[in-house]
Design an enzyme around this catalytic site. Structure first.
Site, PDB file in Angstrom:
ATOM      1  N   VAL A   1      23.701  -0.839 -24.053  1.00  0.00           N
ATOM      2  CA  VAL A   1      24.403  -0.161 -22.912  1.00  0.00           C
ATOM      3  C   VAL A   1      24.015   1.312 -22.732  1.00  0.00           C
ATOM      4  CG1 VAL A   1      26.575   0.574 -21.652  1.00  0.00           C
ATOM      5  CG2 VAL A   1      26.153  -2.000 -22.561  1.00  0.00           C
TER       6      VAL A   1
ATOM      7  N   TYR B   1      23.707  -5.777 -32.541  1.00  0.00           N
ATOM      8  CA  TYR B   1      24.266  -4.246 -32.193  1.00  0.00           C
ATOM      9  C   TYR B   1      24.631  -3.524 -33.473  1.00  0.00           C
ATOM     10  CZ  TYR B   1      24.410  -6.484 -27.411  1.00  0.00           C
ATOM     11  OH  TYR B   1      24.131  -6.895 -26.306  1.00  0.00           O
TER      12      TYR B   1
ATOM     13  N   LYS C   1      30.268  12.628 -19.682  1.00  0.00           N
ATOM     14  CA  LYS C   1      29.391  13.413 -20.770  1.00  0.00           C
ATOM     15  C   LYS C   1      28.191  12.521 -20.987  1.00  0.00           C
ATOM     16  CE  LYS C   1      30.334  10.140 -24.125  1.00  0.00           C
ATOM     17  NZ  LYS C   1      29.235   9.449 -24.573  1.00  0.00           N
TER      18      LYS C   1
HETATM   19  N1  LIG Z   1      28.387   2.297 -28.997  1.00  0.00           N
HETATM   20  C1  LIG Z   1      28.984   3.314 -29.215  1.00  0.00           C
HETATM   21  O1  LIG Z   1      28.793   4.241 -30.020  1.00  0.00           O
HETATM   22  C2  LIG Z   1      30.316   3.601 -28.213  1.00  0.00           C
HETATM   23  C3  LIG Z   1      31.314   4.432 -28.692  1.00  0.00           C
HETATM   24  C4  LIG Z   1      32.302   4.630 -27.827  1.00  0.00           C
HETATM   25  C5  LIG Z   1      32.426   4.090 -26.433  1.00  0.00           C
HETATM   26  N2  LIG Z   1      31.487   2.965 -26.199  1.00  0.00           N
HETATM   27  C6  LIG Z   1      31.726   2.395 -25.002  1.00  0.00           C
HETATM   28  O2  LIG Z   1      31.818   0.935 -25.216  1.00  0.00           O
HETATM   29  C7  LIG Z   1      31.303   0.189 -24.283  1.00  0.00           C
HETATM   30  C8  LIG Z   1      30.666  -0.928 -24.724  1.00  0.00           C
HETATM   31  O3  LIG Z   1      29.500  -0.217 -25.307  1.00  0.00           O
HETATM   32  P1  LIG Z   1      28.882  -0.861 -26.773  1.00  0.00           P
HETATM   33  O4  LIG Z   1      28.276   0.130 -27.363  1.00  0.00           O
HETATM   34  O5  LIG Z   1      29.593  -1.784 -27.535  1.00  0.00           O
HETATM   35  O6  LIG Z   1      27.610  -1.801 -26.123  1.00  0.00           O
HETATM   36  P2  LIG Z   1      26.248  -2.569 -26.645  1.00  0.00           P
HETATM   37  O7  LIG Z   1      25.119  -2.362 -25.749  1.00  0.00           O
HETATM   38  O8  LIG Z   1      26.394  -2.419 -27.968  1.00  0.00           O
HETATM   39  O9  LIG Z   1      26.944  -4.092 -26.361  1.00  0.00           O
HETATM   40  C9  LIG Z   1      27.436  -4.585 -25.072  1.00  0.00           C
HETATM   41  C10 LIG Z   1      28.013  -5.813 -25.212  1.00  0.00           C
HETATM   42  O10 LIG Z   1      28.777  -6.155 -24.129  1.00  0.00           O
HETATM   43  C11 LIG Z   1      28.292  -7.813 -23.768  1.00  0.00           C
HETATM   44  N3  LIG Z   1      28.421  -7.938 -22.495  1.00  0.00           N
HETATM   45  C12 LIG Z   1      27.665  -7.423 -21.746  1.00  0.00           C
HETATM   46  N4  LIG Z   1      27.687  -8.104 -20.175  1.00  0.00           N
HETATM   47  C13 LIG Z   1      28.964  -8.821 -20.580  1.00  0.00           C
HETATM   48  C14 LIG Z   1      29.663  -9.653 -19.976  1.00  0.00           C
HETATM   49  N5  LIG Z   1      29.456  -9.869 -18.311  1.00  0.00           N
HETATM   50  N6  LIG Z   1      30.824 -10.360 -20.366  1.00  0.00           N
HETATM   51  C15 LIG Z   1      31.087 -10.214 -21.647  1.00  0.00           C
HETATM   52  N7  LIG Z   1      30.316  -9.390 -22.457  1.00  0.00           N
HETATM   53  C16 LIG Z   1      29.378  -8.747 -21.996  1.00  0.00           C
HETATM   54  C17 LIG Z   1      27.033  -7.829 -24.452  1.00  0.00           C
HETATM   55  O11 LIG Z   1      26.781  -9.374 -24.880  1.00  0.00           O
HETATM   56  C18 LIG Z   1      27.450  -6.851 -25.826  1.00  0.00           C
HETATM   57  O12 LIG Z   1      28.169  -7.789 -26.777  1.00  0.00           O
HETATM   58  C19 LIG Z   1      30.661   1.275 -23.278  1.00  0.00           C
HETATM   59  O13 LIG Z   1      31.222   1.747 -22.147  1.00  0.00           O
HETATM   60  C20 LIG Z   1      30.202   2.233 -24.030  1.00  0.00           C
HETATM   61  O14 LIG Z   1      30.315   3.678 -23.576  1.00  0.00           O
HETATM   62  C21 LIG Z   1      30.283   2.869 -27.167  1.00  0.00           C
HETATM   63  O1  LIG Z   2      25.604   5.804 -27.406  1.00  0.00           O
HETATM   64  P1  LIG Z   2      26.467   6.312 -26.372  1.00  0.00           P
HETATM   65  O2  LIG Z   2      25.328   7.394 -25.568  1.00  0.00           O
HETATM   66  O3  LIG Z   2      26.738   5.122 -25.424  1.00  0.00           O
HETATM   67  O4  LIG Z   2      27.448   7.003 -26.874  1.00  0.00           O
HETATM   68  C1  LIG Z   2      28.484   6.617 -27.663  1.00  0.00           C
HETATM   69  C2  LIG Z   2      29.673   7.302 -27.627  1.00  0.00           C
HETATM   70  O5  LIG Z   2      30.179   7.477 -26.456  1.00  0.00           O
HETATM   71  C3  LIG Z   2      29.883   8.654 -28.438  1.00  0.00           C
HETATM   72  O6  LIG Z   2      30.988   9.389 -28.360  1.00  0.00           O
END
Ligand SMILES: NC(=O)c1ccc[n+]([C@@H]2O[C@H](COP(=O)([O-])OP(=O)(O)OC[C@H]3O[C@@H](n4cnc5c(N)ncnc54)[C@H](O)[C@@H]3O)[C@@H](O)[C@H]2O)c1
Ligand SMILES: O=P(O)(O)OC[C@H](O)CO
Length: 366
Positions: free
Chosen positions: A304, A77, A216
């Site tokens: 995701v 990741y 968004k």
């Molecule tokens: N990545 C970004 O830039 C970012 C920024 C702000 C907010 N977010 C939000 O954060 C949330 C998580 O996103 P991310 O980017 O970290 O996702 P990712 O795709 O990078 O990783 C998802 C993680 O969730 C875990 N996961 C999935 N299903 C699971 C379950 N049932 N039990 C436990 N763990 C589980 C996976 O193993 C993995 O570690 C999302 O809602 C996203 O919108 C992400």
């Molecule tokens: O990579 P996305 O599209 O899930 O966006 C990440 C954050 O939400 C940006 O603020």
């Protein structure tokens, strides 16, 4: 155990072994939990560690945790980012919740409820801050509303803003918003996360901040599509601005404060997610614009992209509430109703003329 000394506002002094909670002078510092070992959870865990906190980064996959323990990297990741020694990758959720009072929740929206329900009792009294930008299917609940439902005795907040995980991890100058009716919680989160490259603004509008972050994502899919189709700068600007109008119109209908959408968690997050190829939602849109099916686009991403699920529930909710959301309806028609992109574009452009900024009624027209 923690030792006590005085009274006053809830406070944690970063980068120090001493802690002040409600002005009580503590002699030890409890670790902070981050639940979810994806890109955002990992980036936030590192920020906390940089500020001197011990962090328990909980993930479900023991192999991933072991890889982090051994290599100090999260290769799936956040490849190439060194994870600081103060971040401990763990897989025992019960022990994590017992050890920590402040918990950041960075689980996908589809998993948040099922992961936390079995631990509901242990969440009582904790400070739970959702980082997740999604809406639950069937209930249309935001993540902090689910947290509130699971743990009515917990103190709840959300963190949202233009926050691409990789840029945060690489120390790009970044700002975010912590939102809660609980001012002391906001202050504690600011103190825990605020740092050299990361500014944390506070807001009392939890609903508006959280709704902006979830909505968004849908428009980022459209923006990615537009870029893959070679559309011009006028088009991109029109999309972002009309997206803001549309999401604000929906938010007002749902009782949110439209002013929140002018801030970091509204227009700020909309701009970054609709303009950056680093956004996963944008990437899904770009792949769709290249002609991939939705299934192939999501599989190719392997991470995701909350916007896909949000689109489904948002289309239904907008219909039910009678809110005009042509971009949401158009994307839904392409992805789930068998319409072609050309048909939808023609429909959108030929739609009856409207007034600008209609959601706050300042056009001067009736
Ligand atoms: N990545 C970004 O830039 C970012 C920024 C702000 C907010 N977010 C939000 O954060 C949330 C998580 O996103 P991310 O980017 O970290 O996702 P990712 O795709 O990078 O990783 C998802 C993680 O969730 C875990 N996961 C999935 N299903 C699971 C379950 N049932 N039990 C436990 N763990 C589980 C996976 O193993 C993995 O570690 C999302 O809602 C996203 O919108 C992400
Ligand atoms: O990579 P996305 O599209 O899930 O966006 C990440 C954050 O939400 C940006 O603020």
């Amino acid at each position: 155990m923690l030792g006590l000394a005085a009274t006053g506002p809830l406070r944690i002094m970063p980068a120090s072994p001493l802690v002040w909670i409600n002005g009580l002078h503590m002699t030890d510092q409890r670790p902070i939990a981050v639940l979810g070992g994806g890109s955002f959870g990992t980036a936030v865990a590192n920020l906390l560690a940089e500020n001197g906190h011990q962090v328990r980064l909980w993930m479900r996959d023991p192999e991933q945790a072991e890889a982090i323990r051994v290599n100090r990297e999260n290769p799936r990741y956040l490849k190439g980012i060194k994870i600081l020694p103060a971040v401990e990758a763990v897989t025992d959720l019960q022990a994590t919740l017992e050890a920590c009072d402040l918990c950041f929740v960075a689980l996908p929206s589809s998993a948040l409820r099922s992961v936390l329900v079995p631990h509901a009792e242990r969440l009582s009294g904790k400070l739970l801050v959702s980082l997740t930008k999604g809406i639950e299917a069937h209930t249309f609940k935001l993540m902090s509303e689910i947290l509130e439902e699971i743990a009515p005795q917990a103190r709840i907040g959300v963190l949202s803003g233009p926050n691409l995980a990789r840029e945060i991890a690489e120390h790009a100058l970044t700002a975010t918003v912590v939102a809660s009716e609980d001012e002391a919680l906001c202050q504690q989160v600011q103190e825990a996360l605020h740092g050299r490259t990361f500014r944390v603004y506070a807001s009392a509008d939890r609903f508006g901040v959280e709704l902006g972050g979830a909505l968004k994502n849908v428009y980022a899919i459209i923006a990615g599509m537009a870029v893959a189709l070679g559309m011009g700068e006028n088009t991109k600007s029109m999309l972002i601005t009309r997206a803001l109008a549309e999401m604000t119109r929906f938010a007002v209908n749902q009782g949110a404060n439209p002013m929140t959408f002018l801030g970091l968690a509204g227009v700020g997050d909309l701009i970054v997610t609709c303009s950056s190829p680093k956004s996963r939602n944008y990437q899904v849109g770009f792949a769709l614009g290249q002609g991939l099916s939705l299934e192939d686009a999501v599989t190719r991403l392997g991470e995701v992209a909350e916007g896909v699920n949000t689109l489904k529930v948002l289309k239904a909710k907008a219909h039910e509430a009678g809110v005009y959301m042509p971009l949401v309806a158009g994307l839904h028609a392409i992805l789930f109703e068998g319409r072609t992109l050309e048909q939808v574009i023609a429909l959108l452009m030929r739609g009856e003329p409207k007034t600008d900024v209609d959601f706050i009624s300042t056009s001067g027209f009736n």
